[in-house]
Motif scaffolding. Structure first.
Motif, PDB file in Angstrom:
ATOM      1  N   PRO A  30       7.528  13.812   0.754  1.00  0.00           N
ATOM      2  CA  PRO A  30       6.580  12.522   0.729  1.00  0.00           C
ATOM      3  C   PRO A  30       6.043  12.298  -0.675  1.00  0.00           C
ATOM      4  O   PRO A  30       5.485  11.241  -0.999  1.00  0.00           O
ATOM      5  CB  PRO A  30       5.624  12.990   1.651  1.00  0.00           C
ATOM      6  CG  PRO A  30       5.723  14.473   1.779  1.00  0.00           C
ATOM      7  CD  PRO A  30       7.075  14.798   1.542  1.00  0.00           C
ATOM      8  N   LEU A  53       0.701  -1.088  -0.143  1.00  0.00           N
ATOM      9  CA  LEU A  53      -0.115  -0.169   0.035  1.00  0.00           C
ATOM     10  C   LEU A  53       1.017   1.313   0.148  1.00  0.00           C
ATOM     11  O   LEU A  53       0.605   2.140  -0.632  1.00  0.00           O
ATOM     12  CB  LEU A  53      -0.799  -0.026   1.323  1.00  0.00           C
ATOM     13  CG  LEU A  53      -1.741   1.199   1.424  1.00  0.00           C
ATOM     14  CD1 LEU A  53      -2.676   1.605   0.352  1.00  0.00           C
ATOM     15  CD2 LEU A  53      -2.412   1.128   2.620  1.00  0.00           C
ATOM     16  N   ARG A  54       1.801   1.235   0.770  1.00  0.00           N
ATOM     17  CA  ARG A  54       2.679   2.541   0.923  1.00  0.00           C
ATOM     18  C   ARG A  54       3.412   2.751  -0.397  1.00  0.00           C
ATOM     19  O   ARG A  54       3.469   3.814  -0.917  1.00  0.00           O
ATOM     20  CB  ARG A  54       3.802   2.270   1.903  1.00  0.00           C
ATOM     21  CG  ARG A  54       4.686   3.460   2.366  1.00  0.00           C
ATOM     22  CD  ARG A  54       3.798   4.626   2.887  1.00  0.00           C
ATOM     23  NE  ARG A  54       4.665   5.661   2.913  1.00  0.00           N
ATOM     24  CZ  ARG A  54       4.252   6.895   3.385  1.00  0.00           C
ATOM     25  NH1 ARG A  54       3.042   7.210   3.416  1.00  0.00           N
ATOM     26  NH2 ARG A  54       5.169   7.998   3.419  1.00  0.00           N
ATOM     27  N   GLU A  55       3.957   1.678  -1.147  1.00  0.00           N
ATOM     28  CA  GLU A  55       4.335   2.104  -2.610  1.00  0.00           C
ATOM     29  C   GLU A  55       3.411   2.410  -3.566  1.00  0.00           C
ATOM     30  O   GLU A  55       3.599   3.469  -4.161  1.00  0.00           O
ATOM     31  CB  GLU A  55       4.928   0.670  -3.001  1.00  0.00           C
ATOM     32  CG  GLU A  55       5.829   0.672  -4.135  1.00  0.00           C
ATOM     33  CD  GLU A  55       6.285  -0.520  -4.860  1.00  0.00           C
ATOM     34  OE1 GLU A  55       6.690  -0.640  -5.981  1.00  0.00           O
ATOM     35  OE2 GLU A  55       6.230  -1.529  -4.006  1.00  0.00           O
ATOM     36  N   MET A  67       0.119  13.272  -0.108  1.00  0.00           N
ATOM     37  CA  MET A  67       1.357  12.593   0.650  1.00  0.00           C
ATOM     38  C   MET A  67       1.502  13.890   1.629  1.00  0.00           C
ATOM     39  O   MET A  67       2.364  13.503   2.819  1.00  0.00           O
ATOM     40  CB  MET A  67       2.026  11.831   0.094  1.00  0.00           C
ATOM     41  CG  MET A  67       1.587  10.713  -0.628  1.00  0.00           C
ATOM     42  SD  MET A  67       0.748   9.435   0.335  1.00  0.00           S
ATOM     43  CE  MET A  67       2.090   8.776   0.888  1.00  0.00           C
ATOM     44  N   GLU A  78       0.743   4.379  -2.665  1.00  0.00           N
ATOM     45  CA  GLU A  78       0.391   5.704  -2.285  1.00  0.00           C
ATOM     46  C   GLU A  78       1.568   6.617  -2.733  1.00  0.00           C
ATOM     47  O   GLU A  78       1.301   7.685  -3.396  1.00  0.00           O
ATOM     48  CB  GLU A  78       0.331   5.832  -0.970  1.00  0.00           C
ATOM     49  CG  GLU A  78      -0.882   5.155  -0.380  1.00  0.00           C
ATOM     50  CD  GLU A  78      -1.427   4.999   1.206  1.00  0.00           C
ATOM     51  OE1 GLU A  78      -2.671   5.333   1.712  1.00  0.00           O
ATOM     52  OE2 GLU A  78      -0.228   5.358   1.916  1.00  0.00           O
ATOM     53  N   THR A  79       2.741   6.172  -2.617  1.00  0.00           N
ATOM     54  CA  THR A  79       4.016   7.043  -3.008  1.00  0.00           C
ATOM     55  C   THR A  79       3.989   7.198  -4.630  1.00  0.00           C
ATOM     56  O   THR A  79       4.238   8.321  -5.049  1.00  0.00           O
ATOM     57  CB  THR A  79       5.247   6.332  -2.756  1.00  0.00           C
ATOM     58  OG1 THR A  79       5.357   6.049  -1.105  1.00  0.00           O
ATOM     59  CG2 THR A  79       6.612   6.964  -2.919  1.00  0.00           C
ATOM     60  N   THR A  99      -3.167   9.826  -0.394  1.00  0.00           N
ATOM     61  CA  THR A  99      -3.334   8.291   0.460  1.00  0.00           C
ATOM     62  C   THR A  99      -4.477   7.845  -0.232  1.00  0.00           C
ATOM     63  O   THR A  99      -5.277   8.146  -0.996  1.00  0.00           O
ATOM     64  CB  THR A  99      -3.768   8.986   1.774  1.00  0.00           C
ATOM     65  OG1 THR A  99      -4.776   9.655   1.770  1.00  0.00           O
ATOM     66  CG2 THR A  99      -2.669   9.516   2.446  1.00  0.00           C
TER      67      THR A  99
END
Length: 67
Positions: free
Chosen positions: A62, A24-26, A41, A28-29, A34
Motif C-alpha cells: 500500500p 484523493l487515493r492518488e 497506508m 494518499e498513495t 491517509t
C-alpha cells in the motif's frame, strides 16, 4: 553545536493545481498516509510506524517505494 540548535528545511516545488485535481487515493498513495487520520497506508494510527513490507488483498504494497 553544543548548546545550540539546528534547523533543516526542504523546499519542494509543486504545481498545486495539478495536485488539487488528483484523486484523493492518488494523493494518499504519493504521500503514503491517509489524509483523514494521517495514518500510514499500511494501517494503524497517526504515529504508528509504517510497515513497508505489508501487502494488501491484491498482494501489492500500500506504500509506494521510497525514493
Amino acid at each position: 553545536m553544543a548548546g545550540g540548535s539546528c534547523l533543516v528545511a526542504r523546499s519542494i516545488a509543486m504545481v498545486i493545481e495539478t495536485w488539487d485535481r488528483a484523486p484523493l487515493r492518488e494523493q494518499e498513495t504519493i504521500v503514503g498516509r491517509t489524509r483523514e487520520a494521517g495514518a500510514p497506508m499500511s494501517g494503524g494510527e497517526e504515529f504508528t510506524e509504517p510497515d513497508f513490507a505489508a501487502t494488501g488483498r491484491d498482494e501489492r504494497t500500500p506504500i509506494g517505494p521510497r525514493m
